[in-house]
Enzyme design. Structure first.
Site, PDB file in Angstrom:
ATOM      1  N   VAL A 217      77.094  10.238  28.733  1.00 29.86           N
ATOM      2  CA  VAL A 217      76.063   9.309  29.197  1.00 29.86           C
ATOM      3  C   VAL A 217      75.202   8.888  28.009  1.00 29.86           C
ATOM      4  O   VAL A 217      75.096   9.618  27.020  1.00 29.86           O
ATOM      5  CB  VAL A 217      75.186   9.979  30.286  1.00 29.86           C
ATOM      6  N   VAL A 296      73.128   9.850  22.710  1.00 29.63           N
ATOM      7  CA  VAL A 296      74.458   9.682  23.286  1.00 29.63           C
ATOM      8  C   VAL A 296      75.059  11.065  23.510  1.00 29.63           C
ATOM      9  O   VAL A 296      75.264  11.825  22.554  1.00 29.63           O
ATOM     10  CB  VAL A 296      75.375   8.851  22.369  1.00 29.63           C
ATOM     11  N   GLU A 297      75.264  11.407  24.757  1.00 30.15           N
ATOM     12  CA  GLU A 297      76.037  12.609  25.095  1.00 30.15           C
ATOM     13  C   GLU A 297      77.496  12.172  25.079  1.00 30.15           C
ATOM     14  O   GLU A 297      77.925  11.382  25.920  1.00 30.15           O
ATOM     15  CB  GLU A 297      75.612  13.142  26.468  1.00 30.15           C
ATOM     16  N   MET A 298      78.269  12.669  24.104  1.00 32.33           N
ATOM     17  CA  MET A 298      79.561  12.044  23.790  1.00 32.33           C
ATOM     18  C   MET A 298      80.748  12.627  24.560  1.00 32.33           C
ATOM     19  O   MET A 298      81.801  11.991  24.645  1.00 32.33           O
ATOM     20  CB  MET A 298      79.847  12.153  22.287  1.00 32.33           C
TER      21      MET A 298
END
Ligand SMILES: [Zn+2]
Length: 570
Positions: A217, A296-298
């Protein structure tokens, strides 16, 4: 610490098989491209890229970790004049910062940055950057890659740094600190390093993104809930919420995996609606340094297997470049001219709601190891989407915060995939070529002057006052140069020019009217003095005649004789 020779050999081989091939480097071993590189390997590779491309890339340490490891930043741009012998001058161009591995057990972002660094820097020699999208980014601004903010945590394979501190809870928090964002000095060395770097970049640092793992997300401010709640999800959008949603969408638009994530519909979420965080780096950079920062949670899984690195780079590559394009190649750049002795505080404000913050400058122009000389251009960049915007530049005298100061209003139009640059200059003062005639002393307190800008007020005075001794610099349309001159700027420019012109005319009319009234008053005084003299002479003559009559004996006798007739005469 690993042997540097082996590391370099591997790095050189990596460079050769990369997307952009670095020519002239020797290969001595099979590269291990899709692995997690050590701190030393990343540092050696970054220094190698910088040494091979000194005009395009620069590697520098911004501080030390708790255990004394360098915190390295690789900076890349093709804009001339940014890399100085002693350091970097980023005052005139926007820049963007990727920050990886803040949590030691989340190394994906730092490894993907290695692949990005290769593409940004490894074009052969002085050859132009091959990829047109990358060439556009590097010619528009500066990209900073901070591979690991927590090198000790990476070595320990844990979230916290070597002192056991979660760095993403280690910054001054506006909510918990009641608005106070000042560093206490007790922060961890890694936190102080990034805070100092952001401070030195100044207004040039437009955006930043923190690369984490554990979800998929894009997260944006504010992270803290207004109530201070630590458990309750509640909305707390920033004043730039619309801008943040647009920027997050730029990352999402080119990544199907984010768009189809059922856990976070739409692929993005405002921080406090997920879970409140206080003392985090995202809100700190945004609220303290005016940097439009996202997280940014990747990847759902932290420290994903090395076998997935290739696929994860393909998943995020376009998004990571989309961010760079959004921040550096799109929007409005305001350049404010100011001289070295200009002590005024400059305020640049985005008036259009939710599309940018007020920026206040009182001296720092964003130099890093640079020494500003001569006239300078203070630069503010708003990474806004296509549209029309209103901005305002104020010049306020230092120490007089109540003063409105000189002001310039700007109406700016931004086209798709373009950046509009506006140059703002403080309005020049009105200049009189010849001194006006001195005022008569009895005409100073002029009562009831009609408004000078009212045409009917000239009726009792006569013709318009002469204007040939007045120079109004506003006639040259000062202070506005733009790449879209026909479509913007006339509003602000017109306000200033007309305002200066009417003010100058008012001054001149006042002087002219005062001299006219003085002449009238003087003439009136001459007439009244003459009348008084005539009246005085007449009184004296009448008195003399009367005295003569009273001394005449015949007349006295006659009066006695014929008193009635004399009674009528008196
Ligand atoms: Zn994290």
């Amino acid at each position: 610490m690993r042997a540097s020779g082996g590391a370099v050999a591997r790095l050189l081989a990596f460079a050769v098989i990369g997307v952009c091939v670095a020519e002239g480097l020797n290969v001595s071993s099979v590269p291990e491209r899709w692995t997690y590189w050590s701190n030393d390997e990343i540092a050696e590779y970054a220094n190698l890229l910088a040494s091979e491309n000194p005009a395009r890339c620069r590697a520098a340490s911004i501080g030390k970790s708790a255990k004394g490891q360098d915190i390295l930043v690789l900076s890349a741009t093709t804009k001339p004049g940014v890399f100085l012998n002693a350091g970097m001058d980023v005052s005139g161009t926007p820049s963007f910062l990727y920050i990886g591995n803040m949590h030691g057990n989340e190394p994906l972002g730092r490894q993907l940055m290695v692949y990005m660094a290769e593409e940004l820097c490894a074009s052969p020699g002085k050859a132009p950057v091959a990829n047109p999208a990358i060439r556009r980014i590097l010619s528009s601004g500066v990209v900073h890659l901070l591979f690991t903010l927590n090198p000790d945590g990476f070595d320990l394979r844990r979230r916290e740094n070597a002192n056991g501190v979660d760095l993403n809870r280690n910054f001054p928090d506006a909510i918990l600190g009641s608005g106070n964002m000042t560093l206490l000095g007790t922060e961890e060395p890694e936190s102080l390093a990034i805070a100092g770097f952001a401070s030195r970049l100044g207004s040039s640092l437009v955006g930043a993104s923190l690369l984490h793992e554990g979800a998929l997300v894009v997260n944006y401010p504010l992270d803290g809930a207004a109530s201070g709640s630590r458990r309750q999800r509640e909305p707390n959008p920033s004043r730039d919420d619309a801008l943040y949603r647009y920027l997050a969408q730029r990352y999402i638009d080119v990544q199907p995996e984010l768009q189809s994530n059922e856990e976070f519909p739409g692929g993005k979420i405002q921080g406090s609606m997920w879970y409140p965080v206080y003392g985090g780096l995202q809100d700190y950079l945004y609220r303290k340094h005016n940097v439009y920062t996202t997280t940014v949670e990747m990847n759902d899984q932290k420290w994903p297997p090395e076998a997935q690195l290739g696929a994860l780079w393909r998943q995020h590559r376009a998004s990571m470049y989309a961010f760079l394009d959004a921040y550096l190649c799109q929007g409005i750049t305001v350049k404010v001219k100011r001289g070295p002795d200009d002590l005024r505080v400059v305020e640049v404000a985005m008036v259009t709601e939710e599309m940018g913050r007020l920026m206040v400058f009182s001296g720092s122009l964003g130099y890093i190891n640079g020494d500003p000389q001569g006239d300078s251009l203070l630069t503010v960049h708003y990474p806004v989407p296509p549209g029309e915007y209103d901005l305002q530049v104020n010049w306020v005298d230092r120490g007089d915060t109540s003063s409105v100061g000189d002001r310039q209003l700007l109406h700016v139009k931004v086209e798709a995939n373009s950046r509009t640059t506006v140059i703002a200059e403080r309005p020049a003062p009105v200049v009189f070529s010849d001194p006006l005639p001195p005022l008569p002393p009895n005409a100073v307190d002029e009562p009831d002057l009609p408004a000078a800008d009212s045409p009917s007020s000239n009726g009792d005075i006569g013709a318009e006052p002469p204007r040939n001794n007045l120079v109004v610099p506003g006639d040259r349309r000062p202070g506005l140069e733009t790449t879209q001159e026909n479509e913007m700027g006339t509003r602000g420019d017109g306000v200033i020019s007309e305002g200066m012109r009417s003010k100058a005319m008012l001054l001149e009319k006042i002087s002219w009217r005062r001299s006219q009234r003085a002449n009238e008053i003087q003439q009136a005084s001459y007439v009244s003095t003459g009348l008084m003299i005539v009246l005085f002479v007449a009184i004296v003559v009448l008195a003399a005649l009367r005295s003569k009559k009273s001394r005449d004996p015949a007349q006295r006798e006659g009066r006695r004789k014929t008193p009635s007739s004399h009674v009528n005469l008196v």
